[in-house]
Design a protein around this motif. Structure first.
Motif, PDB file in Angstrom:
ATOM      1  N   LYS A 314       1.384  -1.024   0.230  1.00  0.00           N
ATOM      2  CA  LYS A 314       0.329  -0.057  -0.029  1.00  0.00           C
ATOM      3  C   LYS A 314       0.666   0.976   0.177  1.00  0.00           C
ATOM      4  CE  LYS A 314      -3.675   1.170   2.928  1.00  0.00           C
ATOM      5  NZ  LYS A 314      -4.912   0.947   1.870  1.00  0.00           N
ATOM      6  N   GLU A 322      -4.041  -1.409  -3.519  1.00  0.00           N
ATOM      7  CA  GLU A 322      -3.229  -1.704  -3.294  1.00  0.00           C
ATOM      8  C   GLU A 322      -2.614  -2.695  -3.924  1.00  0.00           C
ATOM      9  OE1 GLU A 322      -4.797  -3.901   0.518  1.00  0.00           O
ATOM     10  OE2 GLU A 322      -5.427  -2.247   1.143  1.00  0.00           O
ATOM     11  N   ASN A 364     -11.458   1.454   2.267  1.00  0.00           N
ATOM     12  CA  ASN A 364     -10.007   0.896   2.964  1.00  0.00           C
ATOM     13  C   ASN A 364      -9.941   0.143   3.427  1.00  0.00           C
ATOM     14  OD1 ASN A 364      -7.732   1.425   3.098  1.00  0.00           O
ATOM     15  ND2 ASN A 364      -7.461   3.819   4.097  1.00  0.00           N
ATOM     16  N   ILE A 370      -3.926  -2.118   8.359  1.00  0.00           N
ATOM     17  CA  ILE A 370      -3.276  -1.930   7.879  1.00  0.00           C
ATOM     18  C   ILE A 370      -1.985  -1.363   9.180  1.00  0.00           C
ATOM     19  CG2 ILE A 370      -2.674   0.838   6.485  1.00  0.00           C
ATOM     20  CD1 ILE A 370      -5.860   1.054   6.242  1.00  0.00           C
TER      21      ILE A 370
END
Ligand code: SAM
Length: 372
Positions: A314, A322, A364, A370
């Motif tokens: 990312k 991604e 997202n 993340i």
């Protein structure tokens, strides 16, 4: 290229230095020039430069999607679907990718998650990564729940920078915000890190209106005696965290609050890649900072790339795009091919994020996937 992870598990501390040497030998000799004598630019790769000329020397690696806390602003209330183990990067794959980045010019790696300290092989991963020639900083962001016991060994394995997340100084509120107990363990970990010489120990504090904005000055007070850097982070929107602009406490308002209670609050010189606006306060040994991603973004100096636990790469925390590195690796791609994939993704990086209202509307991942 494989590294003997099983071989390195459970080694005694006295053998770690030689293991590290062996590890650097395995992974660092692909540099044509000796990084000890050559200027860094001599082996920094085009792969890490985006179309706006930003050079990315900082890789953040999420080591797991699992966490031992359930912070409301990070983990969706219904939990997250976990990627099957077979689709997570193996330790060897992590080290191979990290090595590729380091030999291309990355000199800082941050380990995150989920919660990185819950991995049983966290020491071995640190040992391998810190052995990569050219890497200057091996950092970790952790919630500190199980850190204090593990920290001496992690330090020995090369972990040289530490961010510990703590959003409240009130134990009952901690339990509410994180949906788990453990406040005293986090405080212990902060003290353990200070004692072990981490300086500064960075304390990440996400400020949310009506939740912990009344504690800003209590956190500032911690910096009077402790060599810590408290980082007040603006609440950011991610999937499933019920972000709302009313819960965001803007940087200007936070700083105002501090200035009303403290004299001698002085802005420090920031590095152009800094995510933080840094301040010292007269008479305090520690410092405070503000991470203003929402109200004053710092995309122009962005030097950060992210590798997720499932092997997806990312280029922007807030950008949904991604690209999988795991799939080509398992299909047998060589390092040159992998560099091409990474370089193409870096070149597609946008100049800046879309702004908080658009980010809030765009799909997202949840932050827990993340890693910050
Ligand atoms: N489990 C580790 C921890 O708690 O530090 C590492 C992962 S956590 C996702 C990394 C950092 O992201 C933490 O400092 C956390 O406070 C921050 N974070 C998570 N969700 C956030 C949000 N919505 N806005 C701002 N920061 C957030």
């Amino acid at each position: 290229m494989k590294v003997g992870f099983q071989y390195l598990t459970n080694v005694s501390s006295s053998t770690r230095a030689s293991d590290r040497q062996r590890c650097s030998n395995l992974y660092a000799t692909s540099c044509a020039t000796d990084p000890d004598i050559a200027p860094r630019e001599a082996y920094s790769s085009e792969m890490l430069v985006d179309s706006f000329g930003r050079f990315h020397n900082y890789l953040r690696i999420s080591l797991t999607e699992r966490c031992n806390l359930r912070c409301q602003y990070c983990m969706p209330a219904k939990g997250v679907e976990l990627t099957p183990k077979s689709e997570l990067l193996s330790p060897d794959e992590i080290i191979r990718i990290a090595n590729l980045f380091v030999t291309s010019g990355v000199d800082k790696i941050r380990l995150t998650g989920g919660e990185p300290t819950i991995r049983k092989d966290i020491e071995d991963i640190c040992l391998h990564l810190s052995g990569l020639k050219g890497l200057k900083t091996l950092a970790m962001t952790t919630n500190g729940i199980v850190l204090s016991k593990k920290l001496p060994k992690l330090k020995e394995c090369g972990l040289n920078a530490l961010n510990i997340s703590l959003d409240t100084l009130v134990p009952a509120k901690f339990e509410f915000m994180t949906r788990r107990k453990g406040h005293s363990k986090v405080m212990e970990s902060i003290d353990a890190a200070v004692e072990l010489g981490y300086n500064p120990v960075k304390v990440n504090c996400v400020i949310m209106r009506g939740m912990n904005d009344d504690e800003i000055c209590n956190f500032v007070e911690l910096t009077r005696q402790k060599p810590i850097n408290v980082r007040f982070i603006e609440f950011m929107p991610f999937d499933g965290n019920v972000w709302n602009v009313k819960k965001l406490v803007p940087y200007a308002e936070m700083l105002d609050k501090v200035r009303q209670s403290y004299k001698g609050v002085e802005r420090l010189q920031d590095h152009h890649t800094d995510t933080a606006k840094n301040f010292r306060i007269d008479g305090h040994v520690g410092t405070i900072s503000f991470i203003t991603s929402m109200t004053e973004h710092f995309c122009a100096g962005c030097n950060r790339l992210r590798l997720l636990a499932d092997g997806n790469f990312k280029v922007c925390l807030f950008g949904p795009s991604e690209v999988s590195l795991r799939e080509p690796i398992r299909a047998g791609v060589n390092d040159a091919g992998l560099k091409e994939i990474i370089g193409a993704a870096v070149k597609r990086k946008k100049a800046k994020h879309a702004g908080m209202f658009d980010i809030a509307k765009t799909a997202n991942r949840p932050m827990i996937h993340i890693g910050g």
